[in-house]
Design an enzyme around this catalytic site. Structure first.
Site, PDB file in Angstrom:
ATOM      1  N   CYS A  98       0.839  -1.212   0.000  1.00 61.65           N
ATOM      2  CA  CYS A  98       0.000   0.000   0.000  1.00 61.65           C
ATOM      3  C   CYS A  98       0.876   1.264   0.000  1.00 61.65           C
ATOM      4  O   CYS A  98       1.719   1.441   0.877  1.00 61.65           O
ATOM      5  CB  CYS A  98      -0.937  -0.017   1.213  1.00 61.65           C
ATOM      6  N   GLY A 221      -7.039  -6.404 -10.535  1.00 63.49           N
ATOM      7  CA  GLY A 221      -7.716  -5.410  -9.712  1.00 63.49           C
ATOM      8  C   GLY A 221      -8.607  -4.534 -10.560  1.00 63.49           C
ATOM      9  O   GLY A 221      -9.768  -4.870 -10.852  1.00 63.49           O
TER      10      GLY A 221
HETATM   11  C1  LIG Z   1      -8.889   1.930  -5.514  1.00 61.62           C
HETATM   12  C2  LIG Z   1      -7.810   0.920  -5.196  1.00 61.62           C
HETATM   13  C3  LIG Z   1      -7.826   0.278  -3.971  1.00 61.62           C
HETATM   14  C4  LIG Z   1      -6.820  -0.652  -3.641  1.00 61.62           C
HETATM   15  N1  LIG Z   1      -6.876  -1.309  -2.441  1.00 61.62           N
HETATM   16  C5  LIG Z   1      -5.946  -2.255  -2.159  1.00 61.62           C
HETATM   17  C6  LIG Z   1      -6.022  -3.006  -0.940  1.00 61.62           C
HETATM   18  O1  LIG Z   1      -6.917  -2.830  -0.107  1.00 61.62           O
HETATM   19  N2  LIG Z   1      -5.057  -3.953  -0.742  1.00 61.62           N
HETATM   20  C7  LIG Z   1      -4.043  -4.201  -1.644  1.00 61.62           C
HETATM   21  O2  LIG Z   1      -3.209  -5.081  -1.425  1.00 61.62           O
HETATM   22  N3  LIG Z   1      -3.975  -3.504  -2.793  1.00 61.62           N
HETATM   23  C8  LIG Z   1      -4.893  -2.570  -3.074  1.00 61.62           C
HETATM   24  N4  LIG Z   1      -4.840  -1.914  -4.271  1.00 61.62           N
HETATM   25  C9  LIG Z   1      -3.829  -2.335  -5.275  1.00 61.62           C
HETATM   26  C10 LIG Z   1      -4.404  -3.432  -6.188  1.00 61.62           C
HETATM   27  O3  LIG Z   1      -4.746  -4.592  -5.478  1.00 61.62           O
HETATM   28  C11 LIG Z   1      -3.421  -3.821  -7.299  1.00 61.62           C
HETATM   29  O4  LIG Z   1      -2.242  -4.328  -6.734  1.00 61.62           O
HETATM   30  C12 LIG Z   1      -3.066  -2.641  -8.201  1.00 61.62           C
HETATM   31  O5  LIG Z   1      -4.191  -1.853  -8.508  1.00 61.62           O
HETATM   32  C13 LIG Z   1      -2.435  -3.129  -9.524  1.00 61.62           C
HETATM   33  O6  LIG Z   1      -3.250  -4.086 -10.146  1.00 61.62           O
HETATM   34  P1  LIG Z   1      -4.359  -3.715 -11.291  1.00 61.62           P
HETATM   35  O7  LIG Z   1      -3.633  -2.950 -12.353  1.00 61.62           O
HETATM   36  O8  LIG Z   1      -4.864  -5.050 -11.725  1.00 61.62           O
HETATM   37  O9  LIG Z   1      -5.385  -2.864 -10.614  1.00 61.62           O
HETATM   38  C14 LIG Z   1      -5.787  -0.949  -4.579  1.00 61.62           C
HETATM   39  C15 LIG Z   1      -5.781  -0.281  -5.812  1.00 61.62           C
HETATM   40  C16 LIG Z   1      -6.763   0.638  -6.129  1.00 61.62           C
HETATM   41  C17 LIG Z   1      -6.719   1.311  -7.470  1.00 61.62           C
END
Ligand SMILES: Cc1cc2nc3c(=O)[nH]c(=O)nc-3n(C[C@H](O)[C@H](O)[C@H](O)COP(=O)(O)O)c2cc1C
Length: 306
Positions: A98, A221
């Site tokens: 995070c 995500g």
């Molecule tokens: C709005 C938002 C909330 C997120 N909340 C978390 C979370 O609670 N825990 C976590 O490990 N990663 C969190 N992430 C990161 C995502 O899990 C992920 O690692 C990141 O967005 C990259 O993957 P993606 O391109 O598939 O979204 C968050 C990302 C976004 C954009």
């Protein structure tokens, strides 16, 4: 529990999005593994109503993990002891990525990449304490410098069973390219299963990333927001039909109302904004959506529009 004979397609935790209703839909459309939104380990100690609601699981959700954020081993241990009381939780996931200011200032999430000894102690403590089927870690590839392989080995040696790697540094936040090269190196250096994460937004991209990194799975995500059928599409290696999508959107709305009551209608607005992307008349639709407060009106509008 998680069968790594085939690539695992998992839903990433996204605070504010991957709540119980969203995960219900995603699981129905073929996600193999889902994780709660991040929960602060300190909050778990007090077991207030909001936190307990956040750790709940759908009946179709096995295997399901709860993700915790902790800045030291003692706090992590106390949180895991609370989670041990709930048999329905299949796994625990530790957040080591995070990037938000609050996390870095308080020392949890991505900040742990700056504190290898503390990170190792937290992981070995969770590994020793939990009574779940598995314990996973979700990391980034470094804080400002890339040192993903080194940190991933430390995470494995400290006792994690599964590792997910978001291919960006903490400093990068969510911008810039995802570094699949570093994910590939991490996969090649570890014995435990590794999942690749970052910018996977289509079934084609999932296939490419799996082939390039040789990972045991992918975690998705943002690519699942407004697109929860992506898991099914990855398995089928084709798009699903517009009619099928309509069914999913209606199911999602139903799940929101079941879980949050009429307030679910308001919370569903942001999902409808994404679902309607690319549809003709999306802009007027969104204006109407923003004015609706009753589930009856929302069902009618959604059925008519999609
Ligand atoms: C709005 C938002 C909330 C997120 N909340 C978390 C979370 O609670 N825990 C976590 O490990 N990663 C969190 N992430 C990161 C995502 O899990 C992920 O690692 C990141 O967005 C990259 O993957 P993606 O391109 O598939 O979204 C968050 C990302 C976004 C954009």
């Amino acid at each position: 529990m998680l069968n790594f004979n085939f690539p695992i397609i998992a839903l990433a935790p996204l605070a504010g999005y991957t709540d119980l209703p969203f995960r219900k839909v995603v699981k129905k459309y073929d996600a193999d593994w889902s994780i709660s939104e991040m929960i602060n380990a300190n909050a778990l100690k007090y077991q207030n109503e909001k936190t307990l609601k956040m750790i709940q699981k759908n009946s179709n959700e096995t295997p399901y993990s709860v993700q915790i954020a902790a800045n030291n081993a003692e706090v992590a241990k106390a949180a895991v002891e609370v989670l041990n009381e709930y048999d329905f939780i299949d796994g625990i996931d530790l957040n080591v990525g995070c990037p938000v200011k609050k996390a870095i200032k308080s020392g949890y999430g991505g900040n742990l990449l700056n504190e290898p000894d503390n990170l190792s102690e937290i992981i070995s403590t969770i590994a020793k304490t939990h009574n779940k089927k598995f314990f996973s870690v979700k990391m980034r590839i470094g804080f400002d410098e890339i040192n993903g392989v080194e940190r991933a080995k430390l995470i494995e040696d400290s006792g994690a069973d599964i590792l997910t790697v978001h291919g960006r540094t903490v400093k990068q936040m969510y911008s810039g390219e995802t570094n699949y090269e570093e994910i590939k190196k991490i996969k090649a250096s570890l014995k435990i299963p590794v999942l690749a994460n970052g910018n996977i937004d289509s079934y084609k991209k999932a296939k490419e990333v799996l082939e390039f990194t040789n990972c045991d799975g992918v975690m998705i995500g943002r690519g699942a927001i407004g697109n929860p059928w992506i898991f099914k599409e990855i398995k089928l290696q084709r798009s699903i039909t517009k009619e099928e999508k309509k069914d999913v959107i209606i199911e999602h709305l139903k799940a929101m109302i079941e879980w949050y009551g009429e307030y679910g209608v308001i919370l569903f607005r942001k999902h409808l904004h994404t679902y309607s992307k690319g549809y003709q008349g999306a802009s007027e639709f969104r204006t109407k959506v923003n004015a609706i407060t009753s589930s009856k009106d929302m069902y009618e509008l959604v059925k008519e529009f999609f």
